[in-house]
Design a protein around this motif. Structure first.
Motif, mmCIF file in Angstrom:
data_model
loop_
_atom_site.group_PDB
_atom_site.id
_atom_site.type_symbol
_atom_site.label_atom_id
_atom_site.label_comp_id
_atom_site.label_asym_id
_atom_site.label_seq_id
_atom_site.Cartn_x
_atom_site.Cartn_y
_atom_site.Cartn_z
ATOM 1 N N UNK A 10 69.654 52.111 25.168
ATOM 2 C CA UNK A 10 68.746 51.251 25.856
ATOM 3 C C UNK A 10 68.353 51.994 27.239
ATOM 4 N N UNK A 11 69.515 52.647 27.898
ATOM 5 C CA UNK A 11 69.191 53.475 28.964
ATOM 6 C C UNK A 11 68.303 54.763 28.846
ATOM 7 N N UNK A 12 68.468 55.431 27.586
ATOM 8 C CA UNK A 12 67.684 56.524 27.186
ATOM 9 C C UNK A 12 66.189 56.002 27.044
ATOM 10 N N UNK A 13 66.051 55.047 26.218
ATOM 11 C CA UNK A 13 64.783 54.609 26.028
ATOM 12 C C UNK A 13 64.123 54.062 27.438
ATOM 13 N N UNK A 14 64.479 53.375 28.208
ATOM 14 C CA UNK A 14 64.205 52.860 29.701
ATOM 15 C C UNK A 14 63.621 54.398 30.325
ATOM 16 N N UNK A 15 64.361 55.163 30.400
ATOM 17 C CA UNK A 15 64.177 56.353 31.320
ATOM 18 C C UNK A 15 62.877 57.105 30.615
ATOM 19 N N UNK A 16 62.860 57.208 29.364
ATOM 20 C CA UNK A 16 62.001 57.992 28.540
ATOM 21 C C UNK A 16 60.660 57.054 28.768
ATOM 22 N N UNK A 17 60.621 55.721 28.626
ATOM 23 C CA UNK A 17 59.343 55.014 28.587
ATOM 24 C C UNK A 17 58.851 54.656 30.007
ATOM 25 N N UNK A 18 59.864 54.760 31.011
ATOM 26 C CA UNK A 18 59.660 54.398 32.359
ATOM 27 C C UNK A 18 58.393 55.275 33.180
ATOM 28 N N UNK A 19 57.666 54.523 33.849
ATOM 29 C CA UNK A 19 56.659 55.518 34.328
ATOM 30 C C UNK A 19 56.641 54.897 35.686
ATOM 31 N N UNK A 20 55.474 55.702 36.477
ATOM 32 C CA UNK A 20 55.233 55.296 37.977
ATOM 33 C C UNK A 20 54.788 53.671 38.071
ATOM 34 N N UNK A 21 54.289 53.068 36.982
ATOM 35 C CA UNK A 21 53.910 51.751 36.881
ATOM 36 C C UNK A 21 54.491 51.167 35.731
ATOM 37 N N UNK A 22 55.690 50.575 35.782
ATOM 38 C CA UNK A 22 56.565 50.161 34.465
ATOM 39 C C UNK A 22 55.560 49.235 33.887
ATOM 40 N N UNK A 23 55.556 49.241 32.289
ATOM 41 C CA UNK A 23 54.747 48.279 31.800
ATOM 42 C C UNK A 23 55.512 47.859 30.502
ATOM 43 N N UNK A 24 55.037 46.897 29.985
ATOM 44 C CA UNK A 24 56.028 46.284 28.757
ATOM 45 C C UNK A 24 56.937 45.537 28.958
ATOM 46 N N UNK A 25 57.303 44.682 28.232
ATOM 47 C CA UNK A 25 58.478 43.629 28.259
ATOM 48 C C UNK A 25 59.820 44.427 28.607
ATOM 49 N N UNK A 26 60.279 45.324 27.478
ATOM 50 C CA UNK A 26 61.370 45.794 27.815
ATOM 51 C C UNK A 26 61.713 46.771 29.070
ATOM 52 N N UNK A 27 60.724 47.722 29.274
ATOM 53 C CA UNK A 27 60.595 48.373 30.531
ATOM 54 C C UNK A 27 60.967 47.641 31.854
ATOM 55 N N UNK A 28 59.801 46.539 31.802
ATOM 56 C CA UNK A 28 59.946 45.715 33.046
ATOM 57 C C UNK A 28 61.416 44.675 33.140
ATOM 58 N N UNK A 29 61.627 44.240 32.156
ATOM 59 C CA UNK A 29 62.889 43.639 31.854
ATOM 60 C C UNK A 29 64.033 44.591 32.682
ATOM 61 N N UNK A 30 64.198 45.648 31.844
ATOM 62 C CA UNK A 30 65.296 46.584 32.445
ATOM 63 C C UNK A 30 65.092 46.954 34.134
ATOM 64 N N UNK A 31 63.958 47.101 34.271
ATOM 65 C CA UNK A 31 63.545 47.482 35.732
ATOM 66 C C UNK A 31 63.952 46.104 36.461
ATOM 67 N N UNK A 32 63.748 44.875 36.181
ATOM 68 C CA UNK A 32 63.939 43.793 37.104
ATOM 69 C C UNK A 32 65.483 43.864 37.124
ATOM 70 N N UNK A 33 66.504 44.091 36.201
ATOM 71 C CA UNK A 33 67.895 43.930 36.283
ATOM 72 C C UNK A 33 68.147 45.063 37.196
ATOM 73 N N UNK A 34 67.991 46.162 37.023
ATOM 74 C CA UNK A 34 68.321 47.159 37.903
ATOM 75 C C UNK A 34 68.026 47.013 39.234
#
Length: 265
Positions: free
Chosen positions: A48-72
């Protein structure tokens, strides 16, 4: 009486299924089902963390990235900054890791056929021990070993009362990992037993209808609907409990870190 006796037997069997059993080796030197799913949770966490770091951009988009970003951000703002205070940044990686690891373990345990790593006292004790070592280490690093031991007694208390208070504080300090481990274990273990019990009751009432369809059996199976509704409600509650327990464990860890590094008590 037969139905009650069978229900009792089924629940006893359910409880026995949650006892640690070796998957590889034995209970002394081996891998239990709880240890196995603890490792599964660790692998899932890393993925999960590897996918999050890979997909995370300056402006997070997508349910997965935004969800993990919110929890972080939730752990960062509500726990690290809110509880630890000024020196939160160096402790944030530890607190975030503890939170996500426990959360993933708890959620994995809600998947039918799987067990939560946090459902065994040995696993929760290991998490609590790591947390205990962590905050004691930073307490000693901040004040020195002698200074940290002295800081356990509040300033301004005269002798011999300060000695008495110090003994109580040492005892309280040693109880912290025990309470951390037991709280997490009891909540996860009890929740799964309750869900399993309602599933058994729903099955017992519906079983005659599944074996032979008749109007009488259909009428007798009606309570199963109620048990299933209650089971679904409990399942939703357990989803909330899974998050709350990860949060509570992390907040308490943050509180203990803050106390360990505090200037004078």
């Amino acid at each position: 009486m037969d139905a009650f006796a069978r229900l009792s037997d089924e629940i006893q069997e359910l409880v026995s299924e949650f006892s640690s059993a070796p998957v590889v080796g034995n209970l002394t030197f081996g891998l239990t089902q709880y240890s196995f799913f603890l490792l599964v949770a660790a692998v899932v966490f890393c993925i999960i963390m590897a996918i999050f770091v890979k997909k995370q951009k300056l402006v997070p988009h997508g349910f997965f990235v935004n969800g993990v970003e919110y929890l972080v951000e939730y752990v960062e703002n509500d726990v690290a900054k809110g509880v630890v205070g000024t020196g939160w940044r160096k402790h944030f990686p530890f607190l975030a890791t503890i939170f996500f690891f426990i959360l993933i373990n708890n959620f994995i345990g809600l998947i039918p056929g799987m067990k939560p790593g946090t459902g065994a006292i040995g696993c929760t004790a290991a998490l609590a021990l790591v947390t205990f070592i962590y905050f004691v280490y930073y307490g000693c690093k901040k004040h020195g070993v002698i200074g940290y031991l002295k800081s356990l007694a509040p300033a301004g208390v005269s002798f011999p009362m300060n000695v008495f208070v110090w003994i109580i504080e040492v005892f309280s300090l040693l109880l912290r990992p025990i309470t951390l481990a037991i709280r997490l274990f009891c909540n996860m273990f009890a929740g799964h037993i309750v869900m399993g019990s309602f599933a058994i009751m729903a099955t017992l009432f519906a079983e005659p209808l599944l074996e032979h369809f008749s109007a009488m059996n259909a009428l007798g199976a009606l309570p199963s609907i109620a048990w299933l509704v209650i089971l679904l409600i409990i399942y939703v509650v357990e989803l909330i409990v899974a998050f709350v327990q990860a949060y509570v464990f992390t907040v308490l860890a943050a509180v203990y870190i803050q106390i360990a590094e505090a200037e004078g008590h």
